[in-house]
Design an enzyme around this catalytic site. Structure first.
Site: not given
Ligand code: PAF
Length: 282
Positions: A33, A146
């Site tokens: 992140h 993802d």
């Molecule tokens: O990837 C994630 O953390 C979640 O799927 C998101 C994009 C924040 C949506 O809840």
């Protein structure tokens, strides 16, 4: 760093900015992140993060209730990363009434993870649409970890003409190759030791593809067998092109995607394979 608890304060903050770059998360932040936050900072735009564990994208029996919630530590990390504002709504802010309008997605959302997590992408796309409408960013960043989620969000924003530029963030990995994920902490020590095998199998396929091997089904099956022998329960291993359709003979950019379980923990990963010396997929 401003902490914005509801849509009214978010909108008031947003109104004071021209462009912004938005990084939505479900919290429990790790180095993956934080690399998205660094990428956001590089745009020179004010950076808005969000933390919201979206109930709509978890199926019955999935890990919604035990998904790690670490708000205080997350806020400290975002502050240190130089994020300008963070939106931390409660469920009743995002869903003040039961949600009856949903994003209807194409067949892509029923494939790969969609086959094994029915309703997941519908819930994810619905909350991403809501967050984008609330924050109205000019730019938004989603991680390639993802990959299918990113592809669906790109398609949704394009087809709904949303005035937002979607940017892709690279996957961050541990030294042994395991893709960073909040769900890695569910792994017992012996499972954590085994976990890098998923990435190793994807890389093995990538190397084969780059050596000219086009026996996609055989490559997928070999990796499935290798993982099964090591005790994994694999949901899928699939070689796709960059838009996640089955590769054509002249596809130059491929992605190999996988979802597999060790014990009770479900891991996903993917690896891109460029078959030319041309530019990488952005
Ligand atoms: O990837 C994630 O953390 C979640 O799927 C998101 C994009 C924040 C949506 O809840």
């Amino acid at each position: 760093m401003k902490i914005l608890h509801d849509i009214t304060t978010l909108r008031a903050w947003r109104a004071r900015q021209t462009g912004i770059v938005f990084v939505p998360t479900m919290g429990n932040l790790h180095a993956g992140h934080l690399s998205l936050m660094q990428q956001a900072k590089q745009t020179q735009l004010p950076v808005l993060a969000s933390i919201f564990v979206n109930p709509l994208q978890f199926g019955a029996g999935e890990d919604f209730s035990r998904y790690p919630r670490t708000l205080d530590a997350d806020l400290t990390q975002l502050e240190q990363a130089g994020v300008d504002a963070v939106f931390v709504p409660e469920a009743h802010d995002v869903y003040p009434e039961p949600q009856t309008c949903f994003i209807e997605l194409p067949d892509l959302a029923q494939q790969l993870c969609g086959e094994f997590r029915p309703g997941h992408f519908r819930g994810m796309a619905t909350v991403v649409m809501k967050l984008l409408q609330m924050a109205q960013p000019t730019h938004a960043i989603f991680g390639k970890k993802d990959y299918q989620q990113l592809a669906i969000i790109r398609l949704m924003c394009q087809q709904f003409c949303l005035p937002v530029t979607i940017m892709a963030g690279e996957t961050m990995r541990a030294d042994d190759g395991l893709a960073l994920s909040s769900r890695n902490q569910y792994l017992a020590p012996h499972e954590r030791d085994k976990a890098p095998q998923l990435y190793a199998e994807l890389n093995r396929i990538k190397n084969q593809l780059q050596s000219g091997n086009k026996h996609y089904t055989l490559l997928e099956q070999t990796a499935l067998n290798n993982l099964a022998q090591s005790g994994w329960q694999t949901e899928y291993i699939s070689i796709r092109d960059a838009t996640l359709t089955r590769p054509k003979p002249d596809s130059a950019h491929l992605v190999i995607l996988a979802a597999a379980r060790i014990g009770n923990t479900r891991l996903i990963d993917n690896v891109e394979a460029s078959l030319t010396t041309g530019p990488r997929i952005q």
